[in-house]
Scaffold this active site. Structure first.
Site, mmCIF file in Angstrom:
data_model
loop_
_atom_site.group_PDB
_atom_site.id
_atom_site.type_symbol
_atom_site.label_atom_id
_atom_site.label_comp_id
_atom_site.label_asym_id
_atom_site.label_seq_id
_atom_site.Cartn_x
_atom_site.Cartn_y
_atom_site.Cartn_z
ATOM 1 N N HIS A 82 0.853 -1.197 0.000
ATOM 2 C CA HIS A 82 0.000 0.000 0.000
ATOM 3 C C HIS A 82 0.884 1.240 0.000
ATOM 4 O O HIS A 82 1.857 1.315 0.736
ATOM 5 C CB HIS A 82 -0.908 -0.009 1.239
ATOM 6 N N ASP A 161 -13.687 4.010 8.375
ATOM 7 C CA ASP A 161 -12.646 4.725 7.634
ATOM 8 C C ASP A 161 -13.229 5.370 6.383
ATOM 9 O O ASP A 161 -12.897 6.504 6.047
ATOM 10 C CB ASP A 161 -11.504 3.776 7.248
ATOM 11 N N ARG A 168 -12.701 13.859 6.180
ATOM 12 C CA ARG A 168 -11.363 14.478 6.255
ATOM 13 C C ARG A 168 -11.094 15.279 4.997
ATOM 14 O O ARG A 168 -10.533 16.372 5.036
ATOM 15 C CB ARG A 168 -10.285 13.401 6.416
ATOM 16 N N SER A 183 -6.163 5.153 9.171
ATOM 17 C CA SER A 183 -6.970 4.915 7.968
ATOM 18 C C SER A 183 -6.386 3.754 7.157
ATOM 19 O O SER A 183 -7.088 2.807 6.790
ATOM 20 C CB SER A 183 -6.993 6.212 7.147
ATOM 21 N N LYS A 187 -7.758 -0.647 7.190
ATOM 22 C CA LYS A 187 -8.141 -1.384 5.973
ATOM 23 C C LYS A 187 -7.232 -2.584 5.765
ATOM 24 O O LYS A 187 -7.664 -3.672 5.402
ATOM 25 C CB LYS A 187 -8.022 -0.492 4.732
HETATM 26 N N1 URA Z 1 -4.613 6.545 2.032
HETATM 27 C C1 URA Z 1 -5.576 6.141 2.890
HETATM 28 O O1 URA Z 1 -6.170 5.074 2.735
HETATM 29 N N2 URA Z 1 -5.862 6.939 3.938
HETATM 30 C C2 URA Z 1 -5.239 8.102 4.155
HETATM 31 O O2 URA Z 1 -5.541 8.758 5.140
HETATM 32 C C3 URA Z 1 -4.248 8.514 3.262
HETATM 33 C C4 URA Z 1 -3.941 7.712 2.195
#
Ligand code: URA
Length: 445
Positions: A82, A161, A168, A183, A187
């Site tokens: 990620h 999230d 946000r 966040s 996930k």
């Molecule tokens: N990617 C995400 O999933 N969340 C964030 O806050 C920033 C980048």
């Protein structure tokens, strides 16, 4: 516990107990805490930060707001990669099939692009027929048959999230280390992984601009992952300049296809190889039950050679074709890239200067691509999948007056002039040849 008391405590710089954090997140998920209270909590966190134990509790609460993927019947090492996001950052689309070709299982849940940054889900949407919707059963099936899946976050995985991220975005609270960490990790922990590789971007085109902040974010996410039993490492990479030559959704997919055949811009190939090498090292550390280590130069080089074989011998490209087919994409489009959306208007930008490119500011390039229609200001905005920029001159390149710097691709000519000006404003020229740009800035394990 009243939401207003929790907000006040954070506003005044206090530390929240895990029960306070989980009560707030539970209340927000259930609709009992309204957006305006969550928005002021997010601003309090943005301003005052969180201790690491608070961020861990926030991650846990967001993770617990939804289900976890059940991958118990899937053999092999489950690993994901990620990125914290950047401009021209397309490595997920190369890495998922590449890692699957190397025998790993990749249940990637990815995001949409926002502001000047691109998103994997939008890029894949430019492949005709490709679907990023997936049920847990679809993901399991693809892991068994193909080895990888890339899907968007649905209501089942960390729904808190999903809701908080949209808020946000609208309340200028995206660029916060604890909020980003919670966040991403909520996930990723929902994916039931054995290992996780993070690409933490730093520089003008990243969410976190400075290396100290990037190190802090990387350390926090690595600690959250490891303490949840997922072998986690983070590679900190440069995002002062865009990665590769393409910025914009369908343009980037085309560049991914070149990279999957081992032939793309040197910076994109280098970052891809380093990340894939790290994925192999993490997978080895899971199967051999050894600790993850910072790899020394020769070890990285060994892994990179192994990875390059998969690209050179087209295994990764074949896997990409299988992956596109499994997700409903037109299998022919992978071989016939002219089937991807293409912009009607293409404008060249020639250099008004002579010298060497000292800087190509990633933020300016991302902003220019968004003006052309390739980015969105708000989560719900539509974007033009064909819009974007092909970069001809990258940092370190020599350029003559009148030489091609880039081409702008769009269907909306109204902001073409402005996009060209923004692009040029991101360039700095020097008379001297420059040392090669460092792409991998640090590794956190
Ligand atoms: N990617 C995400 O999933 N969340 C964030 O806050 C920033 C980048």
């Amino acid at each position: 516990m009243r939401a207003v008391d929790i907000i006040r405590k954070k506003r005044d710089g206090g530390c929240l107990a895990p029960e306070e954090i989980s009560s707030l997140i539970r209340g927000y998920s259930a609709g009992a805490v309204p957006d305006y209270q969550m928005a002021s909590f997010l601003m309090a966190v943005y301003n005052n930060g969180m201790r690491d134990d608070e961020t861990m509790a926030l991650t846990q609460a967001m993770l617990n707001s939804g289900a976890r993927l059940d991958l118990s019947g899937i053999t092999g090492i489950k690993i994901d990669k990620h990125s914290t996001g950047g401009v021209g950052d397309k490595t997920s689309i190369i890495l998922a099939p590449l890692m699957a070709a190397m025998g790993l299982k990749v249940p990637m849940i990815a995001g949409r692009g926002l502001g000047h940054t691109g998103g994997t889900i939008d890029k894949l949407a430019s492949i005709p027929g490709f679907s990023t919707e997936a049920s847990p059963e679809d993901i399991r099936e693809r892991l068994k048959t193909v080895g990888c899946s890339i899907s968007r976050q649905n209501g089942a995985i960390a729904p808190a999230d999903k809701k908080i991220y949209a808020l946000r975005d609208a309340t200028a609270t995206v660029e916060s280390i604890p909020l980003i960490a919670a966040s991403i990790m909520s996930k990723k922990l929902a994916e039931s992984l054995d290992a996780l590789l993070l690409d933490v971007k730093t520089g003008s085109g990243a969410l976190i601009k400075d290396i100290q902040g990037a190190r802090k974010l990387a350390r926090l996410m690595v600690d959250i992952g490891n303490s949840a039993g997922v072998k986690t490492a983070a590679v900190i990479t440069d995002m002062d300049a865009p990665l590769g030559r393409a910025v914009g959704n369908s343009l980037e997919v085309k560049e991914c296809v070149s990279a999957l055949k081992g032939k793309a811009a040197p910076d994109l190939m280098e970052v891809t190889l380093v990340l894939a090498a790290w994925a192999l090292h993490l997978a080895d550390s899971v199967s051999e039950e050894v600790p993850v280590r910072t790899m020394a130069g020769p070890v990285v080089a060994g892994y990179k050679n192994e990875v390059f074989d998969y690209l050179e011998h087209a295994d990764a490209f074949k896997k990409f074709a299988e992956f596109v087919d499994a997700q409903g994409g037109d299998p022919e489009s992978v071989f016939k890239l002219s089937m991807l959306p293409a912009a009607k208007e293409i404008k060249t930008i020639e250099s008004p200067w002579e010298g060497y490119i000292k800087k190509l500011d990633a933020f300016a390039v991302g902003h220019a691509a968004a003006l052309l229609g390739g980015g969105r200001d708000r989560m719900e905005d539509e974007i033009d999948l064909s819009a974007g920029i092909l970069i001809n001159k990258k940092p370190g390149d020599k350029v003559a007056k009148g030489e091609l710097l880039a081409t702008l691709h769009t269907n909306d000519t109204s902001r073409l002039k402005e996009a060209g000006e923004v692009y040029l404003s991101g360039i700095e020229i020097t008379e001297r040849d420059l040392p090669a740009r460092k792409l991998v800035l640090d590794v956190v394990v």
